[in-house]
Write a protein that holds these residues in place. Structure first.
Motif, PDB file in Angstrom:
ATOM      1  N   TYR A  77      83.404  53.809 -27.342  1.00 55.07           N
ATOM      2  CA  TYR A  77      82.955  52.410 -27.322  1.00 55.07           C
ATOM      3  C   TYR A  77      83.273  51.799 -28.679  1.00 55.07           C
ATOM      4  CZ  TYR A  77      79.122  53.900 -30.285  1.00 55.07           C
ATOM      5  OH  TYR A  77      78.403  54.410 -31.328  1.00 55.07           O
ATOM      6  N   THR A  78      83.141  50.477 -28.782  1.00 51.97           N
ATOM      7  CA  THR A  78      83.371  49.809 -30.069  1.00 51.97           C
ATOM      8  C   THR A  78      82.040  49.350 -30.664  1.00 51.97           C
ATOM      9  OG1 THR A  78      83.614  47.601 -29.101  1.00 51.97           O
ATOM     10  CG2 THR A  78      85.629  48.952 -29.291  1.00 51.97           C
ATOM     11  N   GLU A  80      81.435  46.381 -31.782  1.00 46.05           N
ATOM     12  CA  GLU A  80      81.155  45.051 -31.215  1.00 46.05           C
ATOM     13  C   GLU A  80      80.462  45.176 -29.863  1.00 46.05           C
ATOM     14  OE1 GLU A  80      84.274  46.028 -32.229  1.00 46.05           O
ATOM     15  OE2 GLU A  80      84.291  44.982 -34.155  1.00 46.05           O
ATOM     16  N   GLN A  81      80.917  46.143 -29.070  1.00 49.74           N
ATOM     17  CA  GLN A  81      80.310  46.364 -27.765  1.00 49.74           C
ATOM     18  C   GLN A  81      78.863  46.841 -27.911  1.00 49.74           C
ATOM     19  OE1 GLN A  81      82.198  49.412 -25.356  1.00 49.74           O
ATOM     20  NE2 GLN A  81      81.497  48.416 -23.487  1.00 49.74           N
ATOM     21  N   ARG A  84      76.660  43.909 -28.646  1.00 47.90           N
ATOM     22  CA  ARG A  84      76.317  43.144 -27.434  1.00 47.90           C
ATOM     23  C   ARG A  84      75.238  43.876 -26.649  1.00 47.90           C
ATOM     24  NH1 ARG A  84      81.997  42.867 -26.748  1.00 47.90           N
ATOM     25  NH2 ARG A  84      81.821  44.294 -24.968  1.00 47.90           N
ATOM     26  N   GLN A 146      79.868  45.456 -16.631  1.00 51.19           N
ATOM     27  CA  GLN A 146      80.313  45.510 -18.022  1.00 51.19           C
ATOM     28  C   GLN A 146      79.132  45.364 -18.984  1.00 51.19           C
ATOM     29  OE1 GLN A 146      83.438  46.509 -18.943  1.00 51.19           O
ATOM     30  NE2 GLN A 146      82.322  46.767 -20.852  1.00 51.19           N
ATOM     31  N   GLU A 147      78.141  44.566 -18.615  1.00 51.32           N
ATOM     32  CA  GLU A 147      76.950  44.444 -19.472  1.00 51.32           C
ATOM     33  C   GLU A 147      76.152  45.751 -19.487  1.00 51.32           C
ATOM     34  OE1 GLU A 147      76.218  39.612 -19.063  1.00 51.32           O
ATOM     35  OE2 GLU A 147      75.317  40.969 -17.582  1.00 51.32           O
ATOM     36  N   ASP A 150      77.882  47.880 -21.856  1.00 52.05           N
ATOM     37  CA  ASP A 150      77.541  47.487 -23.227  1.00 52.05           C
ATOM     38  C   ASP A 150      76.209  48.117 -23.648  1.00 52.05           C
ATOM     39  OD1 ASP A 150      79.846  45.941 -23.149  1.00 52.05           O
ATOM     40  OD2 ASP A 150      78.783  44.021 -22.993  1.00 52.05           O
ATOM     41  N   ALA A 153      76.810  51.674 -24.372  1.00 56.46           N
ATOM     42  CA  ALA A 153      77.447  51.785 -25.697  1.00 56.46           C
ATOM     43  C   ALA A 153      76.387  51.742 -26.799  1.00 56.46           C
ATOM     44  CB  ALA A 153      78.477  50.675 -25.896  1.00 56.46           C
ATOM     45  N   GLU A 167      86.900  49.624 -25.992  1.00 50.76           N
ATOM     46  CA  GLU A 167      85.607  49.388 -25.350  1.00 50.76           C
ATOM     47  C   GLU A 167      85.395  50.332 -24.181  1.00 50.76           C
ATOM     48  OE1 GLU A 167      84.316  45.505 -24.410  1.00 50.76           O
ATOM     49  OE2 GLU A 167      84.344  44.935 -26.515  1.00 50.76           O
ATOM     50  N   GLU A 169      84.607  50.897 -20.590  1.00 49.49           N
ATOM     51  CA  GLU A 169      84.749  50.073 -19.395  1.00 49.49           C
ATOM     52  C   GLU A 169      83.615  50.369 -18.423  1.00 49.49           C
ATOM     53  OE1 GLU A 169      88.554  50.519 -17.545  1.00 49.49           O
ATOM     54  OE2 GLU A 169      89.596  50.381 -19.470  1.00 49.49           O
TER      55      GLU A 169
END
Length: 186
Positions: A77-78, A80-81, A84, A146-147, A150, A153, A167, A169
């Motif tokens: 994961y990133t 940024e993710q 979020r 996707q949320e 997140d 993540a 990211e 997925e």
């Protein structure tokens, strides 16, 4: 960091369904009879590199059969993710699971020993799917896939798994290719 990972291909020479993230870079076919039906793809995705096509961790059928071993500690994961996911978790999950995701009297922990003991040696999809199918209580499916990814993540970040370049997925295919393994000691 660039690595080589094995990806199984159909015996007709056409590629079978791809596992994990799309490949980046060059592809070469291995001509040895032991590795027939595999190709090695240079990629930025973390994973094990075994020229004989066999994964050494033995955590999943995917690892044993295809030679790809991606774990939650491989930068899946990133940052940024995860940021979020922290927002979604803070507004909809922390009330029950606490801000640290270690649990409370209202709900169990989601990281640490709780994650290791309940989900070790299972694909990350199992963890994701339970969350998507049951959380938040009385309103399951509130977030998009996707949320939910997140949020996963963010939980991986809290669990101590490092961030990576790509990211996570929110698809069954991508999440099934990542194994949850026990937290390394140390």
């Amino acid at each position: 960091m660039r690595r080589l990972v094995a990806r199984q291909i159909a015996t007709t020479g056409e590629r079978s369904r791809q596992i994990g993230k799309p490949a980046v870079g060059k592809t070469r076919r291995n001509s040895s009879s032991e590795d027939e039906g595999f190709e090695y793809v240079e990629t930025h995705r973390a994973g094990s590199r075994w020229p004989d096509g066999a994964c050494r961790c033995r955590h999943s059928r995917l690892c044993r059969d295809v030679g790809i071993c991606v774990r939650q500690f491989d930068g899946v994961y990133t940052e940024e993710q995860a940021d979020r996911g922290m927002g979604f978790f803070g507004t909809d999950c922390a009330t029950c699971h606490s801000n640290t995701a270690r649990g409370s009297s209202a709900a169990p922990g989601l990281i640490g020993y709780a994650l290791d003991s309940k989900y070790a040696d299972q694909p990350l999809y199992t963890y994701f799917d339970y969350m998507r199918s049951n959380m938040p209580p009385g309103n399951a499916g509130w977030f998009t896939d996707q949320e939910y990814a997140d949020i996963v993540a963010y939980l991986l970040e809290l669990h101590g798994a490092p961030a990576g370049d790509a990211e996570l997925e929110g698809t069954e295919e991508a999440l099934s290719a990542i194994m949850i393994v026990p937290t390394p000691e140390g």
